[in-house]
Scaffold this motif. Structure first.
Motif, PDB file in Angstrom:
ATOM      1  N   UNK A  29      37.378  49.005  39.246  1.00 33.32           N
ATOM      2  CA  UNK A  29      38.481  49.915  39.569  1.00 33.32           C
ATOM      3  C   UNK A  29      39.354  50.176  38.349  1.00 33.32           C
ATOM      4  N   UNK A  30      39.722  49.119  37.674  1.00 32.88           N
ATOM      5  CA  UNK A  30      40.555  49.250  36.476  1.00 32.88           C
ATOM      6  C   UNK A  30      39.968  48.368  35.381  1.00 32.88           C
ATOM      7  N   UNK A  31      40.395  48.611  34.175  1.00 31.21           N
ATOM      8  CA  UNK A  31      39.922  47.780  33.073  1.00 31.21           C
ATOM      9  C   UNK A  31      40.566  46.397  33.101  1.00 31.21           C
ATOM     10  N   UNK A  32      41.768  46.308  33.630  1.00 34.25           N
ATOM     11  CA  UNK A  32      42.472  45.030  33.671  1.00 34.25           C
ATOM     12  C   UNK A  32      42.008  44.249  34.891  1.00 34.25           C
ATOM     13  N   UNK A  33      41.516  43.053  34.662  1.00 32.38           N
ATOM     14  CA  UNK A  33      41.085  42.192  35.760  1.00 32.38           C
ATOM     15  C   UNK A  33      42.303  41.433  36.279  1.00 32.38           C
ATOM     16  N   UNK A  34      42.815  41.859  37.425  1.00 32.92           N
ATOM     17  CA  UNK A  34      44.034  41.266  37.961  1.00 32.92           C
ATOM     18  C   UNK A  34      43.762  40.068  38.856  1.00 32.92           C
ATOM     19  N   UNK A  35      42.503  39.850  39.198  1.00 32.74           N
ATOM     20  CA  UNK A  35      42.142  38.737  40.081  1.00 32.74           C
ATOM     21  C   UNK A  35      41.066  37.911  39.387  1.00 32.74           C
ATOM     22  N   UNK A  36      41.129  36.573  39.530  1.00 33.79           N
ATOM     23  CA  UNK A  36      40.191  35.723  38.778  1.00 33.79           C
ATOM     24  C   UNK A  36      38.729  35.964  39.122  1.00 33.79           C
ATOM     25  N   UNK A  37      38.411  36.297  40.362  1.00 31.46           N
ATOM     26  CA  UNK A  37      37.010  36.523  40.720  1.00 31.46           C
ATOM     27  C   UNK A  37      36.466  37.793  40.078  1.00 31.46           C
ATOM     28  N   UNK A  38      37.342  38.733  39.780  1.00 29.63           N
ATOM     29  CA  UNK A  38      36.897  39.944  39.086  1.00 29.63           C
ATOM     30  C   UNK A  38      36.502  39.593  37.653  1.00 29.63           C
ATOM     31  N   UNK A  39      37.323  38.813  36.977  1.00 33.34           N
ATOM     32  CA  UNK A  39      37.037  38.401  35.602  1.00 33.34           C
ATOM     33  C   UNK A  39      35.738  37.603  35.531  1.00 33.34           C
TER      34      UNK A  39
END
Length: 133
Positions: free
Chosen positions: A89-99
């Motif tokens: 969705x965005x370049x910034x991973x705001x949630x740890x599971x996304x990272x």
């Protein structure tokens, strides 16, 4: 010719990936990982293959990928607890599971490129020696 283009393309992509890691929470880890892939792909594009180095990278990155698969907030949590939420969705991973999930897939791509070169190196070595693997 196709393998040369493949390797120049992935050398470029891994170099860009290394540069983009500058703002990552752990750039000290990911910049060298992607530079490793970029260097090996660049060398392969130039006709220099390092089978043992490919194999070592595949093993080390595979172990790390398995860790990211099972760790808390890892890939399995993303699938099971967060319904495979969109990780792009965005370049910034705001949630740890996304990272962790993005890192997992980055490792898979890197391992795939190393595997292609490992197989190519085995074939090239076999042709030179008159041996098939």
């Amino acid at each position: 010719m196709g393998l040369r283009i493949f390797n120049y393309l992935f050398a470029f992509l891994f170099l860009v990936s290394a540069i983009l890691q500058y703002n990552d929470p752990d750039p000290w880890l990911w910049i060298p990982i992607y530079l490793f892939g970029a260097a090996l792909c660049f060398l392969a594009a130039r006709g220099k293959f390092y089978r043992n180095t490919y194999l070592a990278g595949i093993v080390v990155f595979g172990i790390y990928a398995v860790y990211l698969l099972f760790t808390q907030d890892g890939v399995l949590d993303w699938i099971n607890e967060h319904d495979s939420e969109n990780i792009a969705q965005t370049m910034k991973a705001t949630k740890p599971w996304i990272e962790d999930t993005r890192e997992f897939f980055g490792l898979l791509i890197l391992m795939a490129a190393l595997l292609v070169n490992y197989i190519s190196a085995r074939k090239n070595l076999g042709h030179r020696r008159g041996v098939t693997f």
